[in-house]
Design an enzyme around this catalytic site. Structure first.
Site, PDB file in Angstrom:
ATOM      1  N   CYS A  38      35.073  42.964  37.855  1.00 40.77           N
ATOM      2  CA  CYS A  38      36.276  43.797  37.978  1.00 40.77           C
ATOM      3  C   CYS A  38      37.487  43.048  37.418  1.00 40.77           C
ATOM      4  O   CYS A  38      37.937  42.054  37.992  1.00 40.77           O
ATOM      5  CB  CYS A  38      36.482  44.153  39.457  1.00 40.77           C
ATOM      6  N   CYS A  41      40.542  42.796  39.701  1.00 38.69           N
ATOM      7  CA  CYS A  41      40.256  41.864  40.801  1.00 38.69           C
ATOM      8  C   CYS A  41      40.565  40.431  40.383  1.00 38.69           C
ATOM      9  O   CYS A  41      41.040  39.611  41.193  1.00 38.69           O
ATOM     10  CB  CYS A  41      38.787  41.946  41.224  1.00 38.69           C
TER      11      CYS A  41
END
Length: 287
Positions: A38, A41
């Site tokens: 991600c 993230c």
């Protein structure tokens, strides 16, 4: 991430209760749901870790890789990451999804810092076992700031009970009950106070046991012994004697024995295995 930091934890499905829910009673826990693949993230994660280190324990950062902990992610209905949740005292109090700029993230985290009443409550909880009088003083100071706070009032009832001031403890719980705020812990405190007051009236448990052993068919004596044992925290033995009293003298001591057992169930709480075991025994004896 810096796995050596005391303020940053890798959390799994197996460790969630211990590392998040239990520790959130000591300080706020910020959960960061993330995954290695991600991109956002990888932006948010290092920033959260930096701020966790800067806070030096104002909050804990719990890192949860959704690929490795799908159970918790599913329970918390995480459908998009990064997803960030704040947990205090076992309850989720705030959340956001995506990436916040650092100033906004700092402002979000600042809301988690304890208020003066929360600080006093935490200090009282750390004192209540060894110095309940000092804990009471902290709680009364906190209640001057937030007189309607039910967590403070429940904690006050608890420390009054620890000082054997049962009437005062019950009065606090009854005020909460009248206002519609009686929760499980309040019921437990109220039931324990009733049982310990009754134990005082019952007398010495050792003397009552000797008398009950000599007269095993005396249901009133068996029940009196049950109260004395409950006052000493010997709940299983107390329940056994109450059950024997109910079975041997259903029309005489039966109702009093039943009510005693219900009081013990309230004192222990619904999740205690003793409660479940003896509820079944009571039902079998009654029906």
């Amino acid at each position: 991430m810096d796995t050596t930091s005391p303020w940053i934890l890798d959390v799994t499905d197996a460790t969630f209760d211990r590392d998040v829910l239990e520790r959130s009673h000591e300080r706020p826990v910020v959960i960061d749901f993330w995954a290695p693949w991600c991109g956002p993230c990888r932006q948010l994660g290092p920033l959260l870790e930096k701020l966790a280190e800067e806070s030096s324990g104002i909050f804990l950062l719990a890192k949860i890789n959704v690929d490795q902990a799908p159970g918790i992610a599913g329970e918390m209905r995480v459908s998009s990451i990064p997803a960030v949740f704040a947990v205090r005292r076992g309850r989720m109090v705030n959340q956001f999804i995506g990436v916040l700029p650092e100033p906004d993230l700092r402002a979000w985290l600042a809301k988690l810092e304890p208020t003066e009443t929360e600080r006093l409550l935490a200090e009282a909880e750390s004192l209540e076992t060894d110095d309940p009088a000092a804990a009471e003083a902290k709680l009364r100071t906190a209640l001057e700031l937030a007189p309607q706070d039910r967590l403070l009032r429940t904690a006050l009832a608890r420390v009054l009970e620890r000082q054997d001031r049962f009437d005062e403890a019950e009065a606090e719980i009854e005020r909460l009950e009248k206002e519609g705020f009686l929760e499980s812990e309040g019921e437990q405190i109220k039931a324990r106070c009733r049982l310990r007051q009754a134990a005082r009236l019952a007398g010495n448990a050792a003397e009552l046991k000797a008398a009950a052993d000599a007269a095993p068919r005396d249901a009133a004596l068996q029940l009196k012994l049950a109260y004395a044992l409950a006052g000493d925290g010997e709940y299983v033995t107390a329940l056994d004697h109450a059950l024997a009293a109910l079975q041997s003298d259903r029309k005489g001591q039966g109702e009093a024995a039943r009510q005693f057992m219900v009081d013990v169930f309230h004192a222990l709480g619904p999740d205690d295995p003793i409660t479940g075991q003896y509820r079944r025994k009571l039902s079998a004896a009654l029906y």
